[in-house]
Design an enzyme around this catalytic site. Structure first.
Site, PDB file in Angstrom:
ATOM      1  N   SER A 263     -30.076   2.392  10.782  1.00  0.00           N
ATOM      2  CA  SER A 263     -29.035   3.418  10.710  1.00  0.00           C
ATOM      3  C   SER A 263     -28.070   3.301  11.881  1.00  0.00           C
ATOM      4  O   SER A 263     -28.456   2.897  12.976  1.00  0.00           O
ATOM      5  CB  SER A 263     -29.687   4.807  10.733  1.00  0.00           C
ATOM      6  OG  SER A 263     -28.732   5.816  10.951  1.00  0.00           O
TER       7      SER A 263
ATOM      8  N   TYR B 265     -34.899  11.133  14.338  1.00  0.00           N
ATOM      9  CA  TYR B 265     -34.595  10.225  13.225  1.00  0.00           C
ATOM     10  C   TYR B 265     -34.121   8.876  13.762  1.00  0.00           C
ATOM     11  O   TYR B 265     -34.614   7.822  13.362  1.00  0.00           O
ATOM     12  CB  TYR B 265     -33.535  10.847  12.319  1.00  0.00           C
ATOM     13  CG  TYR B 265     -32.952   9.874  11.317  1.00  0.00           C
ATOM     14  CD1 TYR B 265     -33.724   9.381  10.273  1.00  0.00           C
ATOM     15  CD2 TYR B 265     -31.627   9.437  11.420  1.00  0.00           C
ATOM     16  CE1 TYR B 265     -33.199   8.472   9.351  1.00  0.00           C
ATOM     17  CE2 TYR B 265     -31.099   8.540  10.515  1.00  0.00           C
ATOM     18  CZ  TYR B 265     -31.877   8.060   9.485  1.00  0.00           C
ATOM     19  OH  TYR B 265     -31.358   7.156   8.582  1.00  0.00           O
TER      20      TYR B 265
END
Length: 347
Positions: free
Chosen positions: A142, A167
């Site tokens: 990501s 995350y």
């Protein structure tokens, strides 16, 4: 090719599986269909690939009624023994690991969901890929891993040791785990840092989806950092094209790699990381204006400060992607949002 794609009830996984099926590959999909967001959208995506909700049970293999070369199984990444049974019988050539617990803000209040899915689940999948001699292990990282970085555009050669959400930390951990497996076992691995993916069949927790819904319902939208955030919005078709090209080309290892000047994106081992982004950041306030134009309605804006875990801007350096694959995402925000809004109004 016989390919396992994880997360095929999810946004990107659904599209990748569909693209592979349509070019003739044999595909196995898996997903645990959790309730992070409305599962009816996940079942609707599966239905588009011929997997009927009524047939889905935990651990049951379901054959598509639309693609003869597609099978799906509902299973969690934490179910190591269940995953091993699949690997043992199916002999996958490639693994495209897109399943994960997504979302930056959700990780602030539900940290264990990220440890279970993104760490335990990741090690289960990559260990099986190693054990059963998969030719190429491709996984989703990501743009969130860039964290406190401010040098723009974000390059895969930059240090990313300062994530600002759990995350992002789990995604950075995946990259480190992948390198260890590549180095120890010569497993070809490629990580893909996606930049703000949007489009039809997208996730309802994403800003563009929530904004569209709120504008249509004449409800206020929450605009963080007074709309002065910038995102490298990347249309789903461009993401999928990049993923497909990467799957076909396992990394070989960089013979010129130097431990004295180490490049984090490559290695002497068969390991590589790429950004997949539009290479053209858009201000959030301009993004909202484009949505207003397409919907023919003005948004009721509630201006708020930046939220914990959010970064002010993302901007992808895609030089490596262009050099290695002669590929660059090309869908403009105007074109991409037009397609999303048309789908949303119909769906």
């Amino acid at each position: 090719m016989k390919i396992l794609v994880t997360g095929t009830a999810g946004f990107i996984g659904f599209y990748v599986a569909k693209a592979l099926l349509e070019r003739g590959d044999e595909v196995w999909g898996l997903d645990n269909i959790n309730d992070y967001y409305d599962s009816s959208l996940k079942y609707a995506r599966l239905n588009e690939t011929g997997i009927q909700k009524e047939q889905i049970e935990n651990g049951k293999i379901v054959s598509s009624n639309r693609y003869k070369n597609y099978k799906f199984i509902k299973i969690s990444l934490e179910d190591r023994s269940g995953l091993e049974k699949i690997f043992k019988t199916e002999n996958f050539n490639y693994v495209c690991h897109l399943a994960a617990q997504a979302g930056v803000r959700y990780s602030l209040t539900n940290p264990y969901a990220y440890l279970d899915s993104n760490l335990v689940g990741f090690i289960n999948i990559i260990e099986l890929a190693k054990q059963y001699k998969v030719k190429h292990f491709v996984y989703a990282s990501s743009s969130s891993v860039y964290g406190l970085n401010q040098k723009m555009p974000f390059s895969t050669s930059d240090n990313v040791d300062h994530p600002i959400s759990l995350y992002a930390a789990t995604k950075k951990s995946n990259e480190l785990m992948a390198h260890a497996y590549s180095h120890l076992y010569q497993l070809p691995v490629t990580g893909l840092r996606f930049f703000t993916v949007y489009g039809p069949w997208g996730r309802p927790d994403m800003a563009y989806y929530k904004f569209t819904k709120a504008i249509k319902e004449k409800k206020p939208i929450e605009v963080y950092n007074n709309g002065q955030m910038e995102r490298d919005f990347t249309f789903i078709d461009d993401i999928v094209e990049g993923v497909i090209r990467v799957i076909n080309s396992p990394p070989q290892g960089d013979k010129q790699w130097s431990a004295l000047k180490p490049d984090p994106s490559s290695s002497p081992a068969p390991y590589k990381i790429y950004n997949i982004g539009n290479n053209s950041p858009v201000r959030l306030i301009d993004f909202i204006e484009e949505l207003e134009n397409l919907l023919g309605q003005k948004a009721i804006k509630k201006m708020l400060p930046i939220q914990p875990g959010d970064v002010v801007a993302t901007y992808a350096d895609i030089n490596d992607l262009e050099k290695d694959f002669s590929y660059k995402p090309k869908t403009s925000i105007k074109e991409g949002l037009k397609k999303f809004v048309a789908w949303y109004l119909k769906y």
